[in-house]
Write a protein that holds these residues in place. Structure first.
Motif, PDB file in Angstrom:
ATOM      1  N   GLY A   1       0.842  -1.327  -0.026  1.00  0.00           N
ATOM      2  CA  GLY A   1      -0.057  -0.013   0.102  1.00  0.00           C
ATOM      3  C   GLY A   1       0.772   1.394   0.161  1.00  0.00           C
ATOM      4  N   LEU A   2       1.880   1.126   0.634  1.00  0.00           N
ATOM      5  CA  LEU A   2       2.786   2.434   0.899  1.00  0.00           C
ATOM      6  C   LEU A   2       3.648   2.547  -0.650  1.00  0.00           C
ATOM      7  N   LYS A   3       3.615   1.536  -1.288  1.00  0.00           N
ATOM      8  CA  LYS A   3       4.132   1.855  -2.614  1.00  0.00           C
ATOM      9  C   LYS A   3       3.294   2.414  -3.604  1.00  0.00           C
ATOM     10  N   ALA A   4       2.188   2.114  -3.510  1.00  0.00           N
ATOM     11  CA  ALA A   4       1.138   2.571  -4.166  1.00  0.00           C
ATOM     12  C   ALA A   4       0.787   4.179  -3.880  1.00  0.00           C
ATOM     13  N   VAL A   5       0.972   4.601  -2.576  1.00  0.00           N
ATOM     14  CA  VAL A   5       0.757   6.049  -2.291  1.00  0.00           C
ATOM     15  C   VAL A   5       1.945   6.750  -2.626  1.00  0.00           C
ATOM     16  N   ALA A   6       3.257   6.086  -2.549  1.00  0.00           N
ATOM     17  CA  ALA A   6       4.298   6.780  -3.251  1.00  0.00           C
ATOM     18  C   ALA A   6       3.991   7.082  -4.819  1.00  0.00           C
ATOM     19  N   VAL A   7       3.334   6.238  -5.576  1.00  0.00           N
ATOM     20  CA  VAL A   7       3.171   6.500  -7.133  1.00  0.00           C
ATOM     21  C   VAL A   7       2.181   7.814  -7.129  1.00  0.00           C
ATOM     22  N   ALA A   8       1.079   7.777  -6.054  1.00  0.00           N
ATOM     23  CA  ALA A   8       0.355   8.872  -6.132  1.00  0.00           C
ATOM     24  C   ALA A   8       0.860  10.346  -5.599  1.00  0.00           C
ATOM     25  N   VAL A   9       1.746  10.047  -4.797  1.00  0.00           N
ATOM     26  CA  VAL A   9       2.618  11.292  -4.227  1.00  0.00           C
ATOM     27  C   VAL A   9       3.312  12.061  -5.305  1.00  0.00           C
ATOM     28  N   VAL A  10       4.160  10.872  -6.144  1.00  0.00           N
ATOM     29  CA  VAL A  10       5.128  11.560  -7.172  1.00  0.00           C
ATOM     30  C   VAL A  10       4.381  12.091  -8.313  1.00  0.00           C
ATOM     31  N   ALA A  11       3.101  11.406  -8.586  1.00  0.00           N
ATOM     32  CA  ALA A  11       2.295  11.617  -9.933  1.00  0.00           C
ATOM     33  C   ALA A  11       1.736  13.209  -9.426  1.00  0.00           C
ATOM     34  N   PHE A  12       1.426  13.478  -8.186  1.00  0.00           N
ATOM     35  CA  PHE A  12       0.816  14.548  -7.841  1.00  0.00           C
ATOM     36  C   PHE A  12       1.842  15.810  -7.780  1.00  0.00           C
ATOM     37  N   ALA A  13       3.204  15.480  -7.580  1.00  0.00           N
ATOM     38  CA  ALA A  13       4.336  16.470  -7.488  1.00  0.00           C
ATOM     39  C   ALA A  13       4.468  16.867  -9.146  1.00  0.00           C
ATOM     40  N   VAL A  14       4.392  15.721 -10.018  1.00  0.00           N
ATOM     41  CA  VAL A  14       4.858  15.989 -11.222  1.00  0.00           C
ATOM     42  C   VAL A  14       3.637  16.970 -11.983  1.00  0.00           C
ATOM     43  N   TYR A  15       2.529  16.577 -11.529  1.00  0.00           N
ATOM     44  CA  TYR A  15       1.291  17.278 -12.080  1.00  0.00           C
ATOM     45  C   TYR A  15       1.458  18.763 -11.756  1.00  0.00           C
ATOM     46  N   GLY A  16       1.462  18.999 -10.329  1.00  0.00           N
ATOM     47  CA  GLY A  16       1.716  20.141  -9.844  1.00  0.00           C
ATOM     48  C   GLY A  16       3.020  21.176 -10.262  1.00  0.00           C
ATOM     49  N   MET A  17       4.154  20.452 -10.368  1.00  0.00           N
ATOM     50  CA  MET A  17       5.213  21.167 -11.088  1.00  0.00           C
ATOM     51  C   MET A  17       5.188  21.493 -12.366  1.00  0.00           C
ATOM     52  N   ALA A  18       4.884  20.781 -13.245  1.00  0.00           N
ATOM     53  CA  ALA A  18       4.733  20.730 -14.480  1.00  0.00           C
ATOM     54  C   ALA A  18       3.857  21.872 -14.967  1.00  0.00           C
ATOM     55  N   ARG A  19       2.623  21.901 -14.302  1.00  0.00           N
ATOM     56  CA  ARG A  19       2.005  23.239 -14.372  1.00  0.00           C
ATOM     57  C   ARG A  19       2.464  24.621 -14.268  1.00  0.00           C
ATOM     58  N   ASN A  20       3.441  24.728 -13.151  1.00  0.00           N
ATOM     59  CA  ASN A  20       4.174  25.831 -12.906  1.00  0.00           C
ATOM     60  C   ASN A  20       5.363  26.098 -13.724  1.00  0.00           C
ATOM     61  N   LEU A  21       6.417  24.842 -13.801  1.00  0.00           N
ATOM     62  CA  LEU A  21       7.432  25.074 -14.319  1.00  0.00           C
ATOM     63  C   LEU A  21       7.886  24.676 -15.766  1.00  0.00           C
ATOM     64  N   ALA A  22       6.764  23.774 -16.366  1.00  0.00           N
ATOM     65  CA  ALA A  22       6.824  23.510 -17.850  1.00  0.00           C
ATOM     66  C   ALA A  22       5.377  23.985 -18.571  1.00  0.00           C
TER      67      ALA A  22
END
Length: 396
Positions: free
Chosen positions: A114-135
């Motif tokens: 379960g923690l590995k699945a949460v890590a996928v969500a956390v990284v995906a959320f970070a990529v989503y947020g940073m891409a909107r602002n930085l790319a």
């Protein structure tokens, strides 16, 4: 300043207790806590710190946390951020070093799924947020995609340094007219500006060059241990798992730690929150000392993180001045786009490929992403829910 340092300590301690998933996931947790919730930094300022720590040797996620603490409350804030983020996993691994039988075999538990699945969500959320602002435009989005492709095909620390440098050069050439002014950020820096730069960088290189010489002159096991862990922290690029072969070369051939002890500790290090560099605390604890026991664990932990402190004290004041220069801002814009690409590549490997092996894993990751992105559930609750969901899926 004392109140701010205490605030940094408490926030970092919460992160140290809940940040599962490795360095890339840690950056996602940090962004959510420091940028989104507390607004200590803007996305741009946070990305600048991430870019800086990608260039420096050592544990990148821990260095980002230290840098955030330093910008918030000076050098004491950096120490508080490191202590809070590192303490939980260090205590657990020192306890495991003493042979706590209850920890044995936990790495195979369903909660880790379960923690590995949460890590996928956390990284995906970070990529989503940073891409909107930085790319946000075609040029920077292209830099991010090219960086991700390069990292997917050539996964080496050298590739990471090269693509970041190339993205910085591309930023100077392609983004100078479009680069915004420096993002607003707290200007608090550790130490005394130029003095901090000299002391930090001089201390880093003097210890790196002087410790191997000193250990040849002084017959001290304590000095040899300090030198071995200091060099591991000073010379590793990419952080996290990259440090493991360096540590193994330092502690196993000389008989400080057996190979079986090393592998057992590595397995346990995957099952605790916080930085993987706290694996050094376990190694110091189980050494055929001296040093050994909890004093050896603390000693090894301090030695491996000391290079990061010295580098940040030396470079952060200079970094704060450089980031206001227009040409340098253009380079940073390219580097920040590359950071998005690095996170995107890491989202696939190692995060996705190690976590999503069944449809149920993807379902759990999607639920965790929804909790973070739309339901605004606190990350620590998402971690608990993910661990419980993983255990439930395994029991079915």
């Amino acid at each position: 300043m004392i109140a701010r340092s205490l605030e940094v300590l408490l926030v970092a301690l919460k992160l140290g207790l809940t940040s599962f998933g490795g360095p890339v996931a840690h950056l996602g947790y940090f962004r959510d806590e420091y940028v989104v919730r507390r607004k200590w930094l803007t996305d741009g300022a946070y990305a600048d710190l991430v870019a800086l720590c990608q260039f420096l040797p050592g544990p990148a996620s821990s260095q980002v946390g230290m840098a955030v603490g330093m910008t918030r409350a000076g050098f004491a804030g950096g120490v508080a951020a490191w202590l809070g983020f590192t303490l939980p996993s260090a205590v657990l691994l020192i306890a495991f070093g003493y042979g706590v039988a209850a920890f044995d075999g936990l790495a195979a538990g369903g909660w880790l799924r379960g923690l590995k699945a949460v890590a996928v969500a956390v990284v995906a959320f970070a990529v989503y947020g940073m891409a909107r602002n930085l790319a946000p435009d075609r040029t920077r989005a292209s830099l991010a995609i090219v960086t991700a492709i390069a990292m997917l095909f050539w996964r080496t620390p050298l590739t990471q340094v090269l693509v970041i440098a190339a993205a910085g050069a591309a930023g100077v050439l392609l983004l100078r007219e479009d680069t915004p002014a420096a993002a607003a950020a707290p200007r608090t820096t550790p130490g005394g500006g130029a003095l901090s730069t000299v002391v930090g960088l001089a201390g880093f290189f003097l210890l790196l060059a002087g410790l191997p010489v000193a250990r040849q002159v002084v017959d001290s096991e304590w000095l040899r241990v300090f030198d071995g862990f200091y060099r591991a922290g000073a010379l590793v690029f990419g952080g996290g798992h990259v440090v493991l072969p360096l540590l193994e070369a330092e502690v196993v051939p000389v008989g400080w730690v057996t190979r079986d002890q090393f592998i057992a500790g590595y397995g346990m290090a995957q099952a605790v929150p916080g930085p993987l560099f706290t694996f050094s605390a376990y190694l110091g604890t189980v050494m055929a000392g001296p040093p050994s026991g909890w004093t050896g664990g603390v000693y090894a932990l301090a030695a491996i993180f000391l290079p990061s402190f010295l580098l940040l004290v030396g470079v952060l004041p200079l970094w704060q001045r450089l980031r206001t220069n227009h040409r340098f801002r253009a380079a940073l814009a390219g580097i920040n786009a590359a950071v998005v690409g690095l996170l995107l590549a890491a989202l696939y490997d190692p995060v996705w490929v190690s976590a999503i092996v069944r449809p149920a894993d993807l379902a759990l990751a999607l639920a965790a992403f929804a909790m973070l992105a739309w339901w605004k559930v606190p990350p620590w609750l998402v971690v608990i829910a993910g661990a419980g969901g993983g255990a439930a899926l395994t029991a079915l």
